[in-house]
Write a protein that holds these residues in place. Sequence first.
Motif, PDB file in Angstrom:
ATOM      1  N   LYS A 210     -31.019  39.718  31.914  1.00 45.83           N
ATOM      2  CA  LYS A 210     -30.811  41.005  32.569  1.00 45.83           C
ATOM      3  C   LYS A 210     -31.604  42.117  31.875  1.00 45.83           C
ATOM      4  CE  LYS A 210     -26.283  40.173  34.680  1.00 45.83           C
ATOM      5  NZ  LYS A 210     -25.275  39.378  33.984  1.00 45.83           N
TER       6      LYS A 210
ATOM      7  N   TRP B 116     -31.673  34.549  34.655  1.00 54.28           N
ATOM      8  CA  TRP B 116     -30.419  34.956  34.016  1.00 54.28           C
ATOM      9  C   TRP B 116     -30.583  36.196  33.130  1.00 54.28           C
ATOM     10  CZ3 TRP B 116     -27.306  30.018  32.145  1.00 54.28           C
ATOM     11  CH2 TRP B 116     -27.095  29.182  33.248  1.00 54.28           C
TER      12      TRP B 116
ATOM     13  N   GLU C 234     -30.998  33.451  20.513  1.00 60.93           N
ATOM     14  CA  GLU C 234     -30.283  32.506  21.379  1.00 60.93           C
ATOM     15  C   GLU C 234     -28.772  32.698  21.252  1.00 60.93           C
ATOM     16  OE1 GLU C 234     -31.468  28.280  21.164  1.00 60.93           O
ATOM     17  OE2 GLU C 234     -29.330  27.800  21.134  1.00 60.93           O
ATOM     18  N   MET C 235     -28.321  32.875  20.017  1.00 59.63           N
ATOM     19  CA  MET C 235     -26.883  32.990  19.788  1.00 59.63           C
ATOM     20  C   MET C 235     -26.314  34.324  20.243  1.00 59.63           C
ATOM     21  SD  MET C 235     -26.161  31.020  16.234  1.00 59.63           S
ATOM     22  CE  MET C 235     -27.627  31.461  15.324  1.00 59.63           C
ATOM     23  N   ARG C 236     -27.134  35.376  20.200  1.00 62.41           N
ATOM     24  CA  ARG C 236     -26.619  36.689  20.589  1.00 62.41           C
ATOM     25  C   ARG C 236     -26.818  36.982  22.072  1.00 62.41           C
ATOM     26  NH1 ARG C 236     -29.212  39.283  15.716  1.00 62.41           N
ATOM     27  NH2 ARG C 236     -27.595  39.376  14.124  1.00 62.41           N
ATOM     28  N   CYS C 237     -27.687  36.261  22.701  1.00 57.43           N
ATOM     29  CA  CYS C 237     -28.031  36.605  24.091  1.00 57.43           C
ATOM     30  C   CYS C 237     -26.774  36.625  24.961  1.00 57.43           C
ATOM     31  CB  CYS C 237     -29.038  35.613  24.674  1.00 57.43           C
ATOM     32  SG  CYS C 237     -29.381  35.998  26.415  1.00 57.43           S
ATOM     33  N   PRO C 238     -26.420  37.796  25.517  1.00 56.91           N
ATOM     34  CA  PRO C 238     -25.211  37.876  26.336  1.00 56.91           C
ATOM     35  C   PRO C 238     -25.380  37.169  27.682  1.00 56.91           C
ATOM     36  CG  PRO C 238     -26.064  40.087  25.787  1.00 56.91           C
ATOM     37  CD  PRO C 238     -27.117  39.101  25.430  1.00 56.91           C
ATOM     38  N   ASP C 239     -26.611  36.845  28.031  1.00 62.17           N
ATOM     39  CA  ASP C 239     -26.862  36.227  29.332  1.00 62.17           C
ATOM     40  C   ASP C 239     -27.056  34.716  29.248  1.00 62.17           C
ATOM     41  OD1 ASP C 239     -26.771  38.745  30.527  1.00 62.17           O
ATOM     42  OD2 ASP C 239     -28.880  39.122  30.046  1.00 62.17           O
ATOM     43  N   LEU C 240     -26.949  34.166  28.067  1.00 61.19           N
ATOM     44  CA  LEU C 240     -27.196  32.732  27.812  1.00 61.19           C
ATOM     45  C   LEU C 240     -28.572  32.346  28.347  1.00 61.19           C
ATOM     46  CD1 LEU C 240     -23.769  31.118  28.880  1.00 61.19           C
ATOM     47  CD2 LEU C 240     -24.321  32.278  26.757  1.00 61.19           C
TER      48      LEU C 240
ATOM     49  N   GLU D  19     -33.197  29.808  24.987  1.00 59.55           N
ATOM     50  CA  GLU D  19     -33.025  28.565  24.237  1.00 59.55           C
ATOM     51  C   GLU D  19     -34.232  28.401  23.336  1.00 59.55           C
ATOM     52  OE1 GLU D  19     -31.446  24.400  25.708  1.00 59.55           O
ATOM     53  OE2 GLU D  19     -32.158  25.609  27.389  1.00 59.55           O
TER      54      GLU D  19
ATOM     55  N   ASN E 275     -34.753  31.904  30.416  1.00 59.43           N
ATOM     56  CA  ASN E 275     -34.368  31.792  31.822  1.00 59.43           C
ATOM     57  C   ASN E 275     -34.465  33.178  32.466  1.00 59.43           C
ATOM     58  OD1 ASN E 275     -32.990  31.610  34.271  1.00 59.43           O
ATOM     59  ND2 ASN E 275     -31.576  30.044  33.494  1.00 59.43           N
TER      60      ASN E 275
END
Lengths: 382, 71, 267
Positions: free
Chosen positions: B17, B15, B54-60, B63, B12
Amino acid sequence: MSRQVKFVQGNEACMEGALYAGVQFYAGYPITPSSEITEGMAMRLPAAGGKFIQMEDEISSICAIVGASLTGHKVMTATSGPGFSLMQEGLGYAIMAEIPCVIVNVMRGGPSTGLPTHGSQGDVMQARWGVHGDHSIVALTASSHQDVFEMTVEAFNIAETYRTPVILLLDETVGHMREKLEIPEPGELPLVERLRTNVREGVNYHPYLPREDGRLPMSDFGGVHRFNVTGLYHDMWGFPTSDPKMVHDLIRHLIDKIENRVNVLARYKEYYLDDAERVMVSYGCSARSALHVVKDRRQRGERLGLLELQTLWPFPADVVKHCCAGKKSVIVVEMNTGQIVHEVKKAVDSPDNVFLANRVDGEYITPPDILKILRLIQGKGV
Amino acid sequence: MAKAKLKEHRINRDWCKGCGICVELCPKKVLEMDAEEKSAAVRPEDCIACKLCEMRCPDLAIEIITEQDEK
Amino acid sequence: MALKDYIRERFFPHMWCAGCGHGTVLNSLLRAVEQLGLSKNEIVMVSGIGCSARISGYVDFHSLHTLHGRALAFATGVKLSKPELNVIVPMGDGDALAIGGNHFLHAARRNIGMTAIVMNNKIYGMTGGQFSPLTGIGGMATTAPYASIDRSFDVVEIAKAAGATYVARSTAFHAQECTKMIHDAILHDGFSVVEIMTQCPTYYGRKNKLGEAPDMIKRFKDITTPIGSKAKQENPDLIERGVFVEKNLPEYCAEYDKIIERAKGGA
């Protein structure tokens, strides 16, 4: 049916009133002279199906009742002087987030730890302005145990009606004094239950959008509507905003919802006002001595009257103005260095005729104390 | 359990950064920052679908879609 | 449900800085909730003030954004008045252990069934990089320009001493581990504490010359080790990760139900 009659402390009358009003959650921290309310709640609330918790301080006590109010319960805490100071942060939150709750402050001598076991009425202005920032507040008081009971019920009713914290400003004298209390039968006093939204699940619910009548229906945490609650300026969903229009609208709403209802919220008692030449204005424990003086002097032909205020905030200026109109003098009796007296001066047509009769040494203001001051005002000497 | 097989990286871009955590920590160096400082899957064929990015991404913002996910 | 079904998408991208570890905590938390299959209506998220506290606005649960340090006090009221709710309380390190330290101790002492997540980035981010009780001796901050002389708390030790019945620690690097711990903490019947070490590249990282977000998150791998590892014996400075306490003791709300029975003249 007959009313249950008890011989109790004012603090117990307050507790009985809260139970009658349907309090379901109480959080508190021990402090003199309010501890009997907390002790009474610990004893009685679980039997009534409610929950009591002794928190780690007064800060957490008011926070806990706000949390419990959001799950849909009638809530209360009680404290005194220093504890009330600690509660100001949470009180401001409850004002901003529009959380119904009742905060009892059994006033003692201040500032600081002051006089823990002596009466005072020094927190009247703190009740009005202790919270930082612009705001409005409802504060009630009472001078007899029957009135303490009824004003406690009123406090819950007003809190639930207007989604606002209500302060019950009692004092050590009334709190610790014992006298008769008749507990009204169920149904005798009207009780206001929380207005809940009828917006269905899946339809947009706005927790901060007032209806046409100004009321804001609530939805309980755990229910079908999920919204945000914050102490920040927020939009009608409860989400933070700094949009100037929304900020302006919200502060106006918070103040107007109370100040525009000053006459609706005014509770007071009139004694011999019709033909009175001089009027005393008093409240709480001081009003007991003031009434004694009024009755006593009446027997000697002096036309004295008493206006006993039970709503202190929003200040019932119209009532005071009306009751004091055309009187030779107005004597405000209170146990502080002059707090309500300034409000009375602002309200009346002739502020120069307003005098203060007070006592601030920790001792109860007696009828002779008031009489002395009355004599001086009348120019009759002591 | 059968090994997950990558189908798609959904990133995304609104989202993201561009912190670079996913790029730095990808065990197979699948991701890189693009010209706009957004995460991009430049070597998807190397992806083992471990989903750590995916699990660590602070920005969600990431995927990892596997064929199993689709089922 | 997909992860995105648990968030309020309209507020994304979120307000945290690029590379902020708090985002990873949110990520892990959502996965834990998804795995548990909880209904959004039965979760209340209560937060305080600070960067960490903003997390409550992003989740599509009942959300209560409160006062600095007071989240656990508000949460106690929510939980005790409606024990069937799952109450999750994410807090920053200053939020939880400076201004909110006393509430933290007492929530743990009561063993009330809530989940406290301490997002420990060792700094006050929202107010501009002042030192926190977790910064520790030698740490640099805007209020410790000559390095901090304040000793650091140990979140795990405090939680243990205060009586929390589930205590765990992980880091933003170990996202999978975080998810598992949050999952177990929510399931735990009692007061649970999960400390998650997170990177603040904007303030803590710059002030302490720890590089960019990727450098900081990788560092968590180097400075931590699983509980009881051989590495810890060789290097006592390593910070242990894992579950430190997991025990069953009477939960506060359940105990209060017994008080109600007693008060009503029952058992």
